[in-house]
Design an enzyme around this catalytic site. Structure first.
Site, PDB file in Angstrom:
ATOM      1  N   HIS A  44     -35.285 -48.715  83.496  1.00 54.12           N
ATOM      2  CA  HIS A  44     -36.295 -49.720  83.199  1.00 54.12           C
ATOM      3  C   HIS A  44     -35.687 -51.113  83.047  1.00 54.12           C
ATOM      4  O   HIS A  44     -36.276 -52.106  83.467  1.00 54.12           O
ATOM      5  CB  HIS A  44     -37.028 -49.328  81.914  1.00 54.12           C
ATOM      6  CG  HIS A  44     -38.231 -50.155  81.613  1.00 54.12           C
ATOM      7  ND1 HIS A  44     -39.433 -49.984  82.266  1.00 54.12           N
ATOM      8  CD2 HIS A  44     -38.426 -51.167  80.734  1.00 54.12           C
ATOM      9  CE1 HIS A  44     -40.317 -50.841  81.799  1.00 54.12           C
ATOM     10  NE2 HIS A  44     -39.727 -51.580  80.866  1.00 54.12           N
ATOM     11  N   HIS A  90     -47.040 -50.927  82.874  1.00 49.50           N
ATOM     12  CA  HIS A  90     -47.008 -50.248  81.574  1.00 49.50           C
ATOM     13  C   HIS A  90     -47.598 -48.864  81.788  1.00 49.50           C
ATOM     14  O   HIS A  90     -48.517 -48.436  81.084  1.00 49.50           O
ATOM     15  CB  HIS A  90     -47.761 -51.050  80.516  1.00 49.50           C
ATOM     16  CG  HIS A  90     -46.964 -51.245  79.267  1.00 49.50           C
ATOM     17  ND1 HIS A  90     -47.460 -51.080  78.004  1.00 49.50           N
ATOM     18  CD2 HIS A  90     -45.654 -51.561  79.094  1.00 49.50           C
ATOM     19  CE1 HIS A  90     -46.521 -51.308  77.107  1.00 49.50           C
ATOM     20  NE2 HIS A  90     -45.410 -51.606  77.743  1.00 49.50           N
TER      21      HIS A  90
END
Length: 731
Positions: A44, A90
Site C-alpha cells: 500500500h 478505500h
C-alpha cells in the site's frame, strides 16, 4: 527465533525482508522499528510490486505544474489559478466496515487536496459491488454494503460542505468478495501558493495538529496489502473512524496557516499515520528528523510508541514550520479547537530518531525506508482464460428482437438512473455546480477566474478483463470523450489502479498491460497523468477482481455558460452519429445480459480517430452547429438516444440496422444538427476526417421510435428512475 518468525508473519514481512532490514541497521530491529518497516514496505505504501510498471507514464505538459510524487497533481487553469486533484482507493476498509471505510476514504482524499494549499471544491466517486440482485444472503450483503458506502460518502462530504457532483457505479460478480470504493477530489489554489510535503531546514520545528491519536486504524496499511478470506471480519479494528466536523476545522486552520506563510511543508497522516508522514516529508528533502513521541496528543491511556507511529486515526496533519512561527500556529489551532503540539525538529543527516520520554526507542535510516523500498519484479503470465475468450467471435444473435434487447438493457442496473445514490450527496453546496450526475462529464464553475472545469470518471472492467491494454486505453478515451461532448478540452488525468493479488502472475500481466494502455492513450491524446494510486490484493479466497484501472479526467471550458448538454432542443432537427460503428459486442451490455457471457477480444483503439472526434466536437459546438451531444456508451446507440429523449421530453425517429443500435464501438457520439446547418456540419466533419451517419430526426411526440418499434417516454422514465431504487432499498 520462533518469536521472530511469528513477528515477521504478523507484520507481513518475509525472511528476505528481515535480512535486508538487519543489513541496513547492522542489528536486529526492535518491535517499533519492525512495525515501521512493515508499514513503509507494505504494498500500500511502497508500491513495491507496481513501481516498475508506473515508470514511463506521460506526466508533463505546459499546463502541468506538479506531476506524481506529491500529495496530488496540479495543473494550470489560467489567471494564476491552479486545479489540484487526485483519486485514491478505500476498498478493503469499505468492505469490512462500509460506512466508516467510505467516509474516511473521502476524508483522506480531501486532506490530500488541502495539504497542497488548495480549497476542495468538488468530489467524484467510483463504486463497484457484487451481485446486488441475488436473492440469497449474497445479495442482501451487497445491498447492505451499498447503503453503507453511499451514506458514508454522502455524510462526510455533506458535513464538509464539499459537493459530490458525479460518479460511476457498476456491478459484477467478481466484486462479490471485494468491493471497490475509489474517491476523487479537486481543489483550487493560487499558483504561487502551492505547498509541498517536505521537511527541510535544520532546526525547524515539526508540529502535530488535528485530532488526538487513538488506536483506531492500527495496521491499516498492512491490512490493505493483503487478500480477504473467511477471517476478514476480525479486521474491523484496522478500519479508521472519521469525524468530518473536525476535518472541516482542520481544513480552515490549514488554509489560515498557509495564508500567513508559516510553514515549510505539510503532510497528511494517511496510511501508516505518523510513520509515513514523517518519513516521506524527511525523505523528499533529504533531511533527518527527531520526534518526541510522548508529546503526541493521545486519545487513549497507556499508548506506546508502536501504536503512536502506526495508528491511522483520522483528521491529523504533520507540519514542518518556519522557526519562530510556532506560537502563531498554536494560536490558530487553538482558535479552531484543534489539538496541536511541537513534537520534533528537522535534523542533519538521514536518520529518523524516535524518543519516548527522552530515551531512544527507534533509530532508522530514512531514505532506504521512504525512497528506496524493495522493488519486486514479480513473474508475469498471460492469463489462461484468454485462450478461451479471445478466439470467440461475438456478434448480434439473429434470434434476438429489437424490442426484447432494448427492454432487457433498459431494465439493467447499469442503465437505470442512480438518482437514489446522488440524492444523498449535496451536489450544489458552494454554488458553483453547473451540471452534476446527468451522465457524461460534470461541470463546475471556477469563480476565481471564470472558467469551467469538466470532470469525468470511468472504466469498463469487462473490457479490461478481455484485453487489459485496450480496455485501459478505452477508459482514458471515454473519459476524454465525455468531456469533449460538453465542448471542453481534456487536460490531464489521475488514475486508481485496482487489481487482484500481485502474487498471481496473471494479475501482474493484467497490471503491466493496463499500464501500457494508459501510457499509450494518455501520451497520444495529450492528457498527462499527474497523480494516482495503486490498490492490489483485491481478491477474496480464489476470486480475483476484474482489472479495474479507474480513470478520472479534468478538462477546461473558457465559458461554462456555453457548455453543451444532451437534451434534444428542437423538433425536426437531424440526429447524426459521429465516428465509425464497427459492430463491436465484446464486453458489451448486450453480451452480458442477452448472451450471458463474457467473450471475445477488442480491436486496437484508433487514437487518431478519437483525437479528431474531440476536435470535431469542439469545433461543431463552438460554431453552434451542434445543439446537443452525447457520447455513445453502455448499451450503444439505442440506449443513448433514449437517455437523450427522457432528458428533453422530446421523441425521435431512427432507422438503423438492429445490430448497429446495440453495438458498443468506441469513439462514437450522437449530435443534434439544425436543418439549416447541415452543410456547415458536413464541412466540419470533412475537415477533421470524421465519418458521420444520418440517424433520423427529433419528434414532438413523446416516444422513441427505433425502426418500427415505439417506446413511450413516460414508460422509459418510470423504469429509468425507479428500478435501481427498488433494488437498493430491498432488505
Amino acid at each position: 527465533m520462533q518469536d521472530i518468525q511469528q513477528s515477521l508473519k504478523a507484520h507481513k514481512l518475509t525472511q528476505q525482508d528481515f535480512k535486508q532490514i538487519c543489513s541496513l541497521l547492522g542489528r536486529e530491529p526492535n518491535l517499533v522499528e519492525l512495525g515501521i518497516f512493515s508499514a513503509m514496505w507494505s504494498e500500500h505504501c511502497s508500491y513495491k510490486s507496481s513501481r516498475i510498471y508506473l515508470k514511463g507514464f506521460p506526466t508533463k505538459a505546459e499546463w502541468v505544474v506538479q506531476g506524481p510524487g506529491e500529495n496530488a497533481g496540479v495543473i494550470d487553469i489560467g489567471g494564476g489559478i491552479v486545479a489540484v486533484f487526485k483519486m485514491e482507493s478505500h476498498n478493503h476498509p469499505s468492505f469490512i466496515e462500509p460506512y466508516a471505510g467510505a467516509a474516511t476514504g473521502v476524508g483522506g482524499i480531501l486532506r490530500d487536496i488541502f495539504t497542497m494549499g488548495a480549497r476542495p471544491v468538488a468530489s467524484l466517486n467510483s463504486i463497484r459491488f457484487g451481485d446486488l440482485c441475488n436473492k440469497n444472503t449474497l445479495g442482501t450483503k451487497h445491498r447492505y454494503l451499498l447503503r453503507g458506502v453511499v451514506k458514508g460518502i454522502g455524510d462526510y462530504g455533506n458535513c464538509m460542505g464539499i459537493p459530490t457532483i458525479g460518479g460511476e457505479f457498476s456491478t459484477e460478480s467478481c466484486y462479490n468478495g471485494n468491493i471497490l470504493v475509489n474517491a476523487f477530489s479537486i481543489g483550487i489554489a493560487k499558483k504561487e501558493e502551492i505547498f509541498y510535503g517536505r521537511a527541510e531546514g535544520i532546526g525547524n520545528p515539526v508540529i502535530y495538529m488535528g485530532s488526538k491519536t487513538g488506536r483506531d486504524g492500527l495496521g491499516g496499511a498492512v491490512m490493505s496489502s493483503d487478500s480477504f478470506n473467511e477471517h476478514s471480519a476480525s479486521l474491523r479494528p484496522t478500519v479508521q473512524l472519521g469525524d468530518p466536523f473536525t476535518e472541516k476545522l482542520l481544513l480552515e486552520a490549514c488554509l489560515e496557516i498557509f495564508k500567513e506563510n508559516l510553514i515549510i511543508g505539510i503532510q497528511d497522516m494517511g496510511a501508516a499515520g505518523l510513520t509515513s508522514s514523517s518519513f516521506e516529508m524527511a525523505g523528499r528533502a533529504n533531511s533527518g528528523m527527531r520526534l518526541h513521541l510522548d508529546r503526541v496528543p493521545m486519545r487513549e491511556n497507556n499508548m506506546n510508541p508502536y501504536e503512536l507511529m502506526l495508528s491511522e486515526s483520522q483528521e491529523r496533519m504533520l507540519l514542518c514550520a518556519k522557526k519562530g512561527c510556532e506560537k502563531r500556529i498554536l494560536e490558530i489551532c487553538q482558535k479552531w479547537e484543534l489539538d496541536c503540539a511541537i513534537i520534533g525538529e528537522v535534523c542533519e543527516g538521514d536518520t529518523m530518531e524516535l524518543l519516548w520520554y527522552d530515551e531512544v526507542c527507534a533509530k532508522l535510516p530514512i531514505s532506504p525506508i521512504s525512497e528506496n523500498a524493495p522493488i519486486l519484479q514479480r513473474p508475469v503470465k498471460i492469463p489462461q482464460y484468454l485462450s478461451q475468450t479471445t478466439h470467440k467471435q461475438v456478434g448480434f444473435h439473429p434470434s434476438h428482437s429489437l424490442e426484447e434487447v432494448f427492454k432487457t438493457l433498459w431494465n439493467s442496473l447499469e442503465i437505470s438512473s442512480k438518482q437514489w445514490i446522488y440524492e444523498q450527496y449535496d451536489s450544489s453546496v458552494q454554488g458553483n455546480t453547473y451540471r452534476s450526475n446527468e451522465g457524461d462529464a460534470s461541470l463546475l464553475r471556477i469563480k476565481e477566474n471564470g472558467v469551467g472545469l469538466a470532470l469525468s470518471i470511468g472504466c469498463n472492467p469487462r473490457l479490461c478483463y478481455l484485453n487489459p491494454k485496450e480496455g485501459a486505453k478505452r477508459a482514458v478515451a471515454k473519459c476524454g470523450r465525455e468531456i469533449a461532448v460538453l465542448g471542453a478540452k481534456p487536460l490531464a488525468l489521475t488514475d486508481c489502479l485496482n487489481f487482484g493479488s500481485p502474487e498471481n502472475p496473471e494479475v501482474m500481466w493484467q497490471f503491466k498491460e493496463s499500464c501500457e494502455g494508459i501510457k499509450e492513450a494518455a501520451a497520444f491524446l495529450q492528457t498527462p497523468v499527474v497523480s494516482g494510486n495503486v490498490s492490489l490484493y483485491n481478491r477474496s479466497d480464489d476470486m480475483e477482481i476484474f482489472p479495474t484501472p479507474s480513470i478520472a479526467m479534468v478538462g477546461i471550458i473558457q465559458n461554462p455558460n456555453e457548455a453543451m448538454d444532451a437534451k434534444f432542443k428542437k423538433v425536426g432537427n437531424a440526429l447524426y452519429l459521429l465516428g465509425k460503428n464497427k459492430l463491436e459486442f465484446s464486453g458489451s451490455l448486450y453480451q452480458k445480459y442477452c448472451l450471458n457471457e463474457l467473450m471475445g477480444d477488442l480491436d486496437p483503439l484508433d487514437l487518431k480517430a478519437e483525437q479528431q472526434l474531440w476536435k470535431c466536437l469542439y469545433q461543431g459546438i463552438q460554431t453552434h452547429c451542434i445543439q446537443s451531444a452525447k457520447e455513445v456508451g453502455s448499451g450503444g446507440i439505442a440506449i443513448t438516444l433514449a437517455k437523450m429523449a427522457i432528458l428533453s421530453e422530446l421523441g425521435c425517429k431512427i432507422q438503423l440496422d438492429v445490430a448497429e443500435l446495440f453495438s458498443e464501438s468506441p469513439s462514437l457520439a450522437i449530435v443534434e444538427i439544425p436543418q439549416d446547418r447541415i452543410q456547415d456540419f458536413e464541412r466540419i466533419t470533412k475537415e477533421y476526417g470524421i465519418h458521420s451517419t444520418y440517424l433520423g430526426y427529433i419528434l414532438k411526440e413523446s416516444y422513441v421510435q427505433l425502426n418500427d418499434i415505439r417506446f413511450k417516454i413516460k414508460d422509459l422514465r418510470q423504469t429509468f428512475y425507479h428500478h435501481f431504487v427498488e433494488i437498493a432499498q430491498k432488505l
